[in-house]
Design a protein around this motif. Structure first.
Motif, mmCIF file in Angstrom:
data_model
loop_
_atom_site.group_PDB
_atom_site.id
_atom_site.type_symbol
_atom_site.label_atom_id
_atom_site.label_comp_id
_atom_site.label_asym_id
_atom_site.label_seq_id
_atom_site.Cartn_x
_atom_site.Cartn_y
_atom_site.Cartn_z
ATOM 1 N N UNK A 24 -5.841 11.570 14.914
ATOM 2 C CA UNK A 24 -5.970 10.785 15.724
ATOM 3 C C UNK A 24 -5.944 9.321 14.515
ATOM 4 N N UNK A 25 -6.224 9.096 13.282
ATOM 5 C CA UNK A 25 -6.271 7.849 12.150
ATOM 6 C C UNK A 25 -4.802 7.819 12.235
ATOM 7 N N UNK A 26 -4.102 9.156 11.961
ATOM 8 C CA UNK A 26 -2.704 9.571 11.526
ATOM 9 C C UNK A 26 -1.602 8.872 12.392
ATOM 10 N N UNK A 27 -2.010 9.410 13.522
ATOM 11 C CA UNK A 27 -1.069 8.504 14.685
ATOM 12 C C UNK A 27 -1.274 7.041 15.302
ATOM 13 N N UNK A 28 -2.563 6.527 14.625
ATOM 14 C CA UNK A 28 -2.495 4.889 15.025
ATOM 15 C C UNK A 28 -1.867 4.894 14.061
ATOM 16 N N UNK A 29 -1.372 5.313 11.922
ATOM 17 C CA UNK A 29 -1.435 4.465 11.293
ATOM 18 C C UNK A 29 0.452 4.378 12.487
ATOM 19 N N UNK A 30 1.060 5.801 12.127
ATOM 20 C CA UNK A 30 2.635 6.319 12.416
ATOM 21 C C UNK A 30 2.589 5.229 13.513
ATOM 22 N N UNK A 31 2.182 5.130 15.139
ATOM 23 C CA UNK A 31 2.579 3.744 15.575
ATOM 24 C C UNK A 31 2.366 2.006 15.400
ATOM 25 N N UNK A 32 1.682 1.783 14.542
ATOM 26 C CA UNK A 32 1.873 0.827 14.324
ATOM 27 C C UNK A 32 3.045 0.307 12.672
ATOM 28 N N UNK A 33 3.034 2.045 12.426
ATOM 29 C CA UNK A 33 4.356 2.069 11.460
ATOM 30 C C UNK A 33 5.611 1.499 12.102
#
Length: 231
Positions: free
Chosen positions: A65-74
């Motif tokens: 979930x954290x990786x997905x959130x970070x990826x969406x932010x990038x």
């Protein structure tokens, strides 16, 4: 490993107790107690492994979930940067077109005034390196190290052209092989010496280079303007 271990333990739990009962039909009560104790230990071990798997799965889900959130932010930041870059490119192109149109208009006005015998400025010194007549600037070729071509409708033609000698002739070469050269009573801009001429400027003196008044040949409107550059 934990999943494989849990599967093995689950299989053992499913068959160990009935099998032990069947094999040990003639055994004593003490042996049955031992089998019960073994089955209980296996059950406890299975529960521990199952709990461990659930904890690890929950931890993996949190990390994903954290990786997905970070990826969406990038991705969002990248889209913003791309939009800003595209907007800046459009503004720069619009500014160059406006400059070209303004210079062309001034040149037409100056030419019209001269054709009527009007003069709005002092006569320039023809012995100088740069002559200015109204808004039309003409420079001696040997006084230029490089020129900047800008405002052309064919965008890849825009850029800095550096003076060079090729086959005994003075030309101006762009960074992407574009060329500004004198031939047949005028200056021409093309992608290469053998390519179709994109823009041309009638001019009889190959020792001087006009900065405005270019016409569209095989290129796209508007025609470019030129100015001195440091290279």
């Amino acid at each position: 490993r934990s999943c494989a271990r849990a599967v093995r333990i689950s299989a053992c739990l499913a068959c160990s107790r009935p099998l032990a009962r069947a094999v040990g039909m003639g055994h004593s009560g003490a042996e049955d107690d031992i089998l019960d104790a073994l089955f209980s230990r296996l059950s406890d071990e299975f529960e521990k492994v199952q709990q461990e798997i659930e904890i690890r799965q929950a931890d993996i889900k949190k990390k994903l979930k954290k990786v997905k959130t970070a990826r969406e932010g990038l991705v969002s930041e990248q889209l913003i940067i791309e939009d800003d870059s595209a907007a800046l490119d459009e503004e720069e192109a619009a500014l160059e077109r406006a400059e070209a149109e303004l210079a062309a208009l001034k040149f037409e006005v100056a030419g019209s005034a001269q054709s009527r015998g009007c003069c709005c400025c002092a006569k320039p010194d023809t012995n100088g390196e740069v002559d200015v007549t109204g808004e039309l600037t003409i420079a001696r070729v040997d006084a230029l190290q490089a020129v900047r071509v800008y405002g052309a409708g064919t965008d890849h033609i825009n850029g800095v052209y550096v003076r060079a000698m090729e086959d005994g002739e003075t030309i101006f070469r762009g960074r992407h092989a574009q060329v500004l050269f004198f031939e047949a009573g005028g200056w021409h801009i093309a992608q290469s010496l053998d390519a179709p001429k994109l823009y041309s400027r009638e001019h009889q003196d190959e020792q001087t280079l006009p900065f405005a008044g270019y016409k569209v040949d095989a290129g796209s409107a508007p025609p470019p303007l030129l100015e001195p550059s440091d290279g």
